[in-house]
Enzyme design. Structure first.
Site, PDB file in Angstrom:
ATOM      1  N   GLY A  45       1.926   2.164  10.553  1.00 42.38           N
ATOM      2  CA  GLY A  45       2.830   3.306  10.398  1.00 42.38           C
ATOM      3  C   GLY A  45       3.475   3.752  11.702  1.00 42.38           C
ATOM      4  O   GLY A  45       4.052   4.829  11.772  1.00 42.38           O
ATOM      5  N   HIS A  58      -9.467   1.049   4.613  1.00 39.87           N
ATOM      6  CA  HIS A  58      -8.195   1.238   5.316  1.00 39.87           C
ATOM      7  C   HIS A  58      -8.423   2.174   6.496  1.00 39.87           C
ATOM      8  O   HIS A  58      -9.224   3.109   6.416  1.00 39.87           O
ATOM      9  CB  HIS A  58      -7.157   1.830   4.353  1.00 39.87           C
ATOM     10  CG  HIS A  58      -5.779   1.806   4.939  1.00 39.87           C
ATOM     11  ND1 HIS A  58      -5.339   2.763   5.828  1.00 39.87           N
ATOM     12  CD2 HIS A  58      -4.749   0.933   4.780  1.00 39.87           C
ATOM     13  CE1 HIS A  58      -4.096   2.476   6.181  1.00 39.87           C
ATOM     14  NE2 HIS A  58      -3.710   1.369   5.572  1.00 39.87           N
ATOM     15  N   GLU A  94      -6.835   4.575   7.587  1.00 37.64           N
ATOM     16  CA  GLU A  94      -6.617   6.009   7.287  1.00 37.64           C
ATOM     17  C   GLU A  94      -7.843   6.596   6.593  1.00 37.64           C
ATOM     18  O   GLU A  94      -8.180   7.765   6.792  1.00 37.64           O
ATOM     19  CB  GLU A  94      -5.338   6.178   6.445  1.00 37.64           C
ATOM     20  CG  GLU A  94      -4.093   5.963   7.297  1.00 37.64           C
ATOM     21  CD  GLU A  94      -2.876   5.467   6.540  1.00 37.64           C
ATOM     22  OE1 GLU A  94      -2.837   5.579   5.305  1.00 37.64           O
ATOM     23  OE2 GLU A  94      -1.944   4.946   7.203  1.00 37.64           O
ATOM     24  N   SER A 140       3.090  -2.271  10.257  1.00 38.12           N
ATOM     25  CA  SER A 140       4.537  -2.238  10.481  1.00 38.12           C
ATOM     26  C   SER A 140       5.226  -3.578  10.195  1.00 38.12           C
ATOM     27  O   SER A 140       6.197  -3.945  10.860  1.00 38.12           O
ATOM     28  CB  SER A 140       4.859  -1.748  11.891  1.00 38.12           C
ATOM     29  OG  SER A 140       4.367  -0.422  12.062  1.00 38.12           O
ATOM     30  N   GLY A 143       2.697  -1.224   4.227  1.00 40.10           N
ATOM     31  CA  GLY A 143       2.770   0.201   3.909  1.00 40.10           C
ATOM     32  C   GLY A 143       4.202   0.636   3.656  1.00 40.10           C
ATOM     33  O   GLY A 143       4.748   0.445   2.572  1.00 40.10           O
ATOM     34  N   GLY A 144       4.825   1.191   4.660  1.00 40.77           N
ATOM     35  CA  GLY A 144       6.173   1.774   4.530  1.00 40.77           C
ATOM     36  C   GLY A 144       7.175   0.883   3.805  1.00 40.77           C
ATOM     37  O   GLY A 144       7.908   1.351   2.925  1.00 40.77           O
ATOM     38  N   ASN A 153       0.882  -1.178   0.000  1.00 39.59           N
ATOM     39  CA  ASN A 153       0.000   0.000   0.000  1.00 39.59           C
ATOM     40  C   ASN A 153       0.916   1.223   0.000  1.00 39.59           C
ATOM     41  O   ASN A 153       1.489   1.570   1.035  1.00 39.59           O
ATOM     42  CB  ASN A 153      -0.894  -0.002   1.244  1.00 39.59           C
ATOM     43  CG  ASN A 153      -1.686   1.292   1.362  1.00 39.59           C
ATOM     44  OD1 ASN A 153      -1.859   2.030   0.383  1.00 39.59           O
ATOM     45  ND2 ASN A 153      -2.171   1.585   2.563  1.00 39.59           N
ATOM     46  N   TRP A 154       1.047   1.822  -1.159  1.00 34.52           N
ATOM     47  CA  TRP A 154       1.977   2.966  -1.271  1.00 34.52           C
ATOM     48  C   TRP A 154       1.442   4.227  -0.620  1.00 34.52           C
ATOM     49  O   TRP A 154       2.160   5.211  -0.509  1.00 34.52           O
ATOM     50  CB  TRP A 154       2.261   3.248  -2.763  1.00 34.52           C
ATOM     51  CG  TRP A 154       3.230   2.290  -3.384  1.00 34.52           C
ATOM     52  CD1 TRP A 154       3.834   1.212  -2.798  1.00 34.52           C
ATOM     53  CD2 TRP A 154       3.733   2.343  -4.730  1.00 34.52           C
ATOM     54  NE1 TRP A 154       4.663   0.576  -3.700  1.00 34.52           N
ATOM     55  CE2 TRP A 154       4.612   1.262  -4.892  1.00 34.52           C
ATOM     56  CE3 TRP A 154       3.498   3.188  -5.818  1.00 34.52           C
ATOM     57  CZ2 TRP A 154       5.290   1.011  -6.080  1.00 34.52           C
ATOM     58  CZ3 TRP A 154       4.159   2.937  -7.004  1.00 34.52           C
ATOM     59  CH2 TRP A 154       5.056   1.857  -7.130  1.00 34.52           C
ATOM     60  N   LYS A 155       0.179   4.229  -0.254  1.00 32.62           N
ATOM     61  CA  LYS A 155      -0.461   5.435   0.310  1.00 32.62           C
ATOM     62  C   LYS A 155      -0.242   6.614  -0.653  1.00 32.62           C
ATOM     63  O   LYS A 155      -0.222   6.410  -1.858  1.00 32.62           O
ATOM     64  CB  LYS A 155       0.076   5.735   1.709  1.00 32.62           C
ATOM     65  CG  LYS A 155       0.104   4.488   2.600  1.00 32.62           C
ATOM     66  CD  LYS A 155       0.344   4.803   4.036  1.00 32.62           C
ATOM     67  CE  LYS A 155       0.615   3.516   4.795  1.00 32.62           C
ATOM     68  NZ  LYS A 155       0.154   3.519   6.154  1.00 32.62           N
ATOM     69  N   GLU A 165      -5.660  -5.297  10.311  1.00 36.81           N
ATOM     70  CA  GLU A 165      -4.697  -4.229  10.543  1.00 36.81           C
ATOM     71  C   GLU A 165      -5.013  -3.499  11.849  1.00 36.81           C
ATOM     72  O   GLU A 165      -5.851  -2.579  11.871  1.00 36.81           O
ATOM     73  CB  GLU A 165      -4.748  -3.223   9.394  1.00 36.81           C
ATOM     74  CG  GLU A 165      -4.368  -3.813   8.051  1.00 36.81           C
ATOM     75  CD  GLU A 165      -3.652  -2.784   7.184  1.00 36.81           C
ATOM     76  OE1 GLU A 165      -2.546  -3.073   6.739  1.00 36.81           O
ATOM     77  OE2 GLU A 165      -4.204  -1.690   6.970  1.00 36.81           O
TER      78      GLU A 165
HETATM   79  C1  PEP Z   1      -0.854  -0.021   5.716  1.00 33.78           C
HETATM   80  O1  PEP Z   1      -0.808   1.100   5.213  1.00 33.78           O
HETATM   81  O2  PEP Z   1      -1.792  -0.775   5.463  1.00 33.78           O
HETATM   82  C2  PEP Z   1       0.207  -0.438   6.630  1.00 33.78           C
HETATM   83  C3  PEP Z   1       0.140  -1.613   7.182  1.00 33.78           C
HETATM   84  O3  PEP Z   1       1.228   0.464   6.833  1.00 33.78           O
HETATM   85  P1  PEP Z   1       2.622   0.168   7.570  1.00 33.78           P
HETATM   86  O4  PEP Z   1       3.146  -1.136   7.018  1.00 33.78           O
HETATM   87  O5  PEP Z   1       3.498   1.318   7.219  1.00 33.78           O
HETATM   88  O6  PEP Z   1       2.330   0.067   9.028  1.00 33.78           O
END
Ligand code: PEP
Length: 268
Positions: free
Chosen positions: A189, A111, A113, A229, A250-251, A26-28, A183
């Site tokens: 994040g 999500h 966010e 994470s 994500g990251g 997930n590049w956000k 999640e």
């Molecule tokens: C996400 O955006 O779904 C996510 C899990 O982010 P991160 O891996 O950065 O926690």
């Protein structure tokens, strides 16, 4: 009660290897179209041997460049949201038929966010998921508790309820194109990851919930990811859990090398 324990037995005897693990990035709100193409070109050789699904959910404007760069590879392209109506006066929104028409195969819905900053609720998540499925997209439906809810001891009930509402009106046949991403909001994040046991426990609760709704066969077959994470260092332990079928990343999906290490962990 008897049915419940039968359902559990049914789940326990199922071999995890029979489900498809999927690593979805997930590049956000990161990467321009040119940066997207360059990152995908860097990732392609690193994930070419993957024995799991590989998906990148990119910003809307990156979709054409991402599709072009991923052509002929095992990387599938997804979006990060879709509206529930096909068209109309919804300024700034993108519909599921628009995504389908472009060649997108996956879309994240619900999500945390989107729930936190853009007013998504369990009801709109359900509407978005149904729109995605009705248009032949695979919906990656996100559920998860806040830290406060975990501390209140209501994680299992809450996640089961989010799952049930998200799936209202979804047919057994459509479930073949549903992925659930567990999640925990407190892990996204933040660099704070759920323990492998915590991740597995809640993924199991989700599987049990789906078994109650659709039967054990569907519960056993559905891909349930962990997200929060996950990185190159902790992926091995998380994706090895019996009820964790890959991850939503994500990251770490913004770095080709780190993402490929996670893909390799899910391919074992
Ligand atoms: C996400 O955006 O779904 C996510 C899990 O982010 P991160 O891996 O950065 O926690």
């Amino acid at each position: 009660m008897e049915n419940e324990s039968n359902a559990k037995d049914g789940l326990q005897i199922m071999n995890k290897a029979l489900r498809q693990a999927i690593i979805a990035g997930n590049w956000k709100m990161n990467n321009t179209p040119a940066q997207a193409a360059s990152l995908i070109n860097e990732m392609k050789p690193l994930v070419a041997d993957a024995d799991c699904g590989v998906v990148l959910c990119v910003p809307f404007v990156d979709i054409p460049a991402a599709l072009e760069a991923a052509k002929g590879s095992n990387i599938k392209i997804g979006a990060q949201n879709c509206h529930f109506e096909a068209s109309g006066a919804f300024t700034g929104e993108i519909s599921a038929p628009m995504l389908k028409d472009m060649g997108v195969e996956y879309v994240i819905v619900g999500h945390s966010e989107r729930r936190t900053y853009f007013g998504d609720t369990d009801i709109t998540v359900n509407k978005r998921a149904r729109a995605a499925l009705e248009n032949g997209l695979t919906a990656i439906i996100c559920v998860g508790e806040t830290l406060e809810q975990r501390e209140q001891g209501i994680t299992d009930e809450l996640v089961a309820l989010q799952t049930k509402i998200a799936l209202q009106g979804v047919t057994a046949d459509q479930m073949k194109k549903v992925i659930i991403a567990y999640e925990p909001v407190w892990a996204i994040g933040t660099g704070r990851t759920a323990t492998a046991e915590q991740a597995n426990e809640v993924c199991y609760v989700i599987r049990e919930t789906i078994s109650e709704l659709y039967g054990c066969k569907t519960g056993n077959a559905v891909t349930i990811q962990y997200g929060g994470s996950m990185n190159a260092k902790n992926a091995d332990e998380l994706v090895a859990q019996p009820d964790v079928d890959g991850g939503l990343i994500g990251g770490a999906s913004l770095k080709a090398e780190d993402f490929s290490v996670i893909v390799k962990a899910a391919s074992k």
